[in-house]
Design a protein around this motif. Structure first.
Motif: not given
Length: 320
Positions: A96, A163, A98, A101-102, A12, A167
């Motif tokens: 994190s 991306t 996410k 990924a951003v 996570s 992921f």
């Protein structure tokens, strides 16, 4: 080839690595990065404001330069503040899943957009120098807006592909990214899935996208050099080379470090992130100085912006 792991808990969060040699003197490097980031943002925003406000800089070349300055300021913002925070506390090096990924998407979106923009800028110089009579029609305001928007659209799609491929893989540990930000090669090393397709896409990306853009830039400048050598006056040749040398310099600064990284997707070790430091932090800082020091029109415009009451000698003819 990665071994598939089942019955493993998906991660996570990730823990980003420090920059090399910063562990012993974090406060000193924090100040250094703060200085680099401040110069980068201030310099690029000044160029952006100058191009947007000064009516003397209305040619397409300066329109594209404004886009480049905005990209450089954003590219530095994606990585440097997080690195600075990570120098102070361990918690600030945590990102994190996410968030990773951003960051990866934003970085590759901005970097690939800049790659495509350099190609457009080379095409603009080709038209201006090799086809000067056709230039006002070929590079109309409407065409200029389209050419400036194309790199943004292409960059967004290009980054989305990378991306999503990165992921879609399964990450079940470890958490430690041996890099100072979320980039494709170090993130792939943590995947519990087969990464062969991803590594192939990275190599194809370098060969087709970046290599294709670089080939177009080189081709443009072959024609440009041939046209410049045909200019009869030494002053005309000097002005033409001066205008183009800024663009060539930033292209070289942009292309060399990523090639060192993405052609070796499995590279690791404390020095693996050194090229990324250059094009993620140093190049965005240098670009405003390169364009300002080598372009008299930009220097005059900056002078008018910063010292509006000062008098200056009349500007010469617009640059080629």
């Amino acid at each position: 080839m990665k071994k598939e792991y089942t019955n493993q808990t998906a991660v996570s969060y990730f823990l980003l690595d420090r920059l090399m040699y910063t562990a012993e003197y974090p406060s000193l490097f924090f100040f250094l990065l703060f200085l680099i980031y401040s110069i980068t943002v201030t310099g690029n925003i000044l160029i952006l404001l100058t191009v947007g406000i000064d009516q003397h800089l209305s040619s397409p070349m300066y329109h594209f330069l404004g886009h480049l300055s905005f990209l450089d300021a954003c590219l530095s913002t994606v990585t440097v503040p997080k690195v600075m925070a990570g120098l102070l506390t361990l918690d600030d090096r945590v990102i994190s899943f996410k968030g990773c990924a951003v960051q990866l998407y934003c970085f590759h979106f901005l970097a690939s957009t800049e790659c495509f923009l350099y190609t457009v800028m080379a095409y603009d110089r080709y038209l201006a120098i090799c086809q000067p009579l056709r230039y006002p029609v070929a590079m109309s305001r409407q065409m200029c807006v389209r050419l400036a928007g194309l790199p943004w659209v292409t960059g967004a799609a290009h980054s989305a592909v990378h991306t999503s491929l990165t992921f879609r893989l399964h990450y079940c540990g470890p958490h430690h990214i041996a890099y100072f930000f979320c980039d494709i090669p170090p993130v792939l090393k943590l995947a519990c899935s087969d990464t062969s397709l991803n590594e192939l896409v990275v190599l194809v990306n370098i060969g087709v996208v970046a290599g294709g853009c670089l080939a177009l830039i080189i081709m443009s400048y072959v024609f440009i050099v041939a046209a410049v050598l045909r200019i009869r006056t030494a002053e005309g040749r000097r002005r033409a080379f001066s205008t183009c040398s800024s663009h060539l310099t930033v292209v070289l600064l942009y292309y060399v470090p990523p090639v060192c990284i993405y052609l070796q997707p499995r590279s690791s070790g404390p020095g693996a992130g050194a090229p990324a430091v250059f094009y993620a932090m140093v190049t965005p800082m240098l670009n405003p100085f390169i364009y300002t020091l080598r372009n008299k029109e930009v220097k005059r415009a900056l002078s008018r912006l910063l010292c509006p009451g000062s008098r200056e000698p009349p500007a010469g003819s617009p640059p080629l």
